[in-house]
Scaffold this motif. Sequence first.
Motif, mmCIF file in Angstrom:
data_model
loop_
_atom_site.group_PDB
_atom_site.id
_atom_site.type_symbol
_atom_site.label_atom_id
_atom_site.label_comp_id
_atom_site.label_asym_id
_atom_site.label_seq_id
_atom_site.Cartn_x
_atom_site.Cartn_y
_atom_site.Cartn_z
ATOM 1 N N UNK A 28 -16.011 -21.302 28.521
ATOM 2 C CA UNK A 28 -17.474 -21.238 28.625
ATOM 3 C C UNK A 28 -17.958 -19.801 28.488
ATOM 4 N N UNK A 29 -17.309 -18.849 29.172
ATOM 5 C CA UNK A 29 -17.714 -17.446 29.086
ATOM 6 C C UNK A 29 -17.551 -16.896 27.668
ATOM 7 N N UNK A 30 -16.594 -17.466 26.925
ATOM 8 C CA UNK A 30 -16.360 -17.028 25.548
ATOM 9 C C UNK A 30 -17.318 -17.695 24.570
ATOM 10 N N UNK A 31 -18.198 -18.573 25.046
ATOM 11 C CA UNK A 31 -19.200 -19.182 24.184
ATOM 12 C C UNK A 31 -18.807 -20.503 23.566
ATOM 13 N N UNK A 32 -17.696 -21.099 24.010
ATOM 14 C CA UNK A 32 -17.223 -22.324 23.376
ATOM 15 C C UNK A 32 -18.209 -23.472 23.559
ATOM 16 N N UNK A 70 -12.006 -14.686 16.559
ATOM 17 C CA UNK A 70 -12.641 -15.168 15.319
ATOM 18 C C UNK A 70 -12.171 -16.559 14.905
ATOM 19 N N UNK A 71 -11.045 -17.038 15.460
ATOM 20 C CA UNK A 71 -10.501 -18.326 15.055
ATOM 21 C C UNK A 71 -11.132 -19.495 15.809
ATOM 22 N N UNK A 72 -11.928 -19.226 16.808
ATOM 23 C CA UNK A 72 -12.595 -20.294 17.562
ATOM 24 C C UNK A 72 -14.036 -19.899 17.856
ATOM 25 N N UNK A 73 -14.699 -19.402 16.825
ATOM 26 C CA UNK A 73 -16.087 -18.964 16.972
ATOM 27 C C UNK A 73 -17.007 -20.170 16.786
ATOM 28 N N UNK A 74 -17.183 -20.903 17.867
ATOM 29 C CA UNK A 74 -17.983 -22.123 17.815
ATOM 30 C C UNK A 74 -19.444 -21.815 17.504
ATOM 31 N N UNK A 75 -19.957 -20.720 18.035
ATOM 32 C CA UNK A 75 -21.339 -20.352 17.766
ATOM 33 C C UNK A 75 -21.591 -20.101 16.292
ATOM 34 N N UNK A 76 -20.668 -19.426 15.653
ATOM 35 C CA UNK A 76 -20.804 -19.161 14.214
ATOM 36 C C UNK A 76 -20.803 -20.470 13.438
#
Length: 346
Positions: free
Chosen positions: A268-272, A230-236
């Motif tokens: 990348x897999x984490x959505x960054x 939750x601390x690096x939710x770039x999509x949000x």
Amino acid sequence: MRSMNVRFPAPLRPGDLIAVTSPSSGVAARHRDRLDFAVATLRKRGYDVAVGSCMDGATHVSASATERAAELTSFLTDPHIRAVIPPWGGETAIDLVPLLDWNAIGAAEPTWFVGFSDISTLITPMTLLTGVATLHGNNLMDTPYDVPAPLLSWLDIATMPTDSSFTQASAGVYRTGTWDDWTAHPDVTDHTYNGAGSWIRLDPGSEPVDVTGRLVGGCIETLCNLAGTPFADVGRFASKYAPEGLIVYVEAAGDDAATICRNLHGMRLAGFFSTARAVLVGRTSADDHPHLTQHEAVLDALGCLDVPIIADVECGHVPPYLPIVNGALGRLLYAGDDQSLTQTLV
């Protein structure tokens, strides 16, 4: 959903208070003279400076996680403090992330939080979680160095009013292999630039690049441990603040190319990079792998994004430094000799 506005701190003015704390590594006795000189540099520019309690350099951290988190939260929510800057980065600022009072920080009047390297572990989540802009730029110990044109220092940027635009491009020179001895020469202000080179394009595209997006990013070795949390939710963040998409910047501090390749794949897999319209990659002096260069590592992990990837940007551990404001609206140009990044504080 209507997008929200990124909030920018008020511009620094002479007489404003700048706080110094070490959220990660403190300052050992042998570097105290450099710290004093850097603080004196800020005071010479007309600022008041308060040095916090979390500064000890005897171990890898300046104080306990609880103490560091409390001091940093206090500084970022104190209406009298207009900027917070660490002496440098470190190794384990990640232990502060769950301890900081993000709600209080987000509710407070915005304060400039400046730094890079391990400080990415804190400034990037601050922008992503609160929508408050932060400044990925020179740490305090580097602040006394002169900055070659057309680059700016973090102080140049932090004094600009909201709505300001500024453009930076490669200085064409860089420093690698040798470093100043701050113990013997704590008052050094000139880098010895022993390398020459400007930005290069890694992706196979040949069309001119003219891309706009909100700027987000930081140090690969630290942010890879937050990606997917939750601390690096770039999509949000993008959905709330950046309908135009993002320009994501990353830089390798010291890990070899194989490690950087794995870390970028994981990010990348984490959505960054899921909403990235372009990627900037900082110049690095980190080692290649016997079968993989640092540039090849980036392409291996991020080439599938099918966006422009511009490398050797001065946004990392190789001086000089190109400060980037997390949350600013960026415009990246790369077309022949026209290569620049414009940032707008809006």
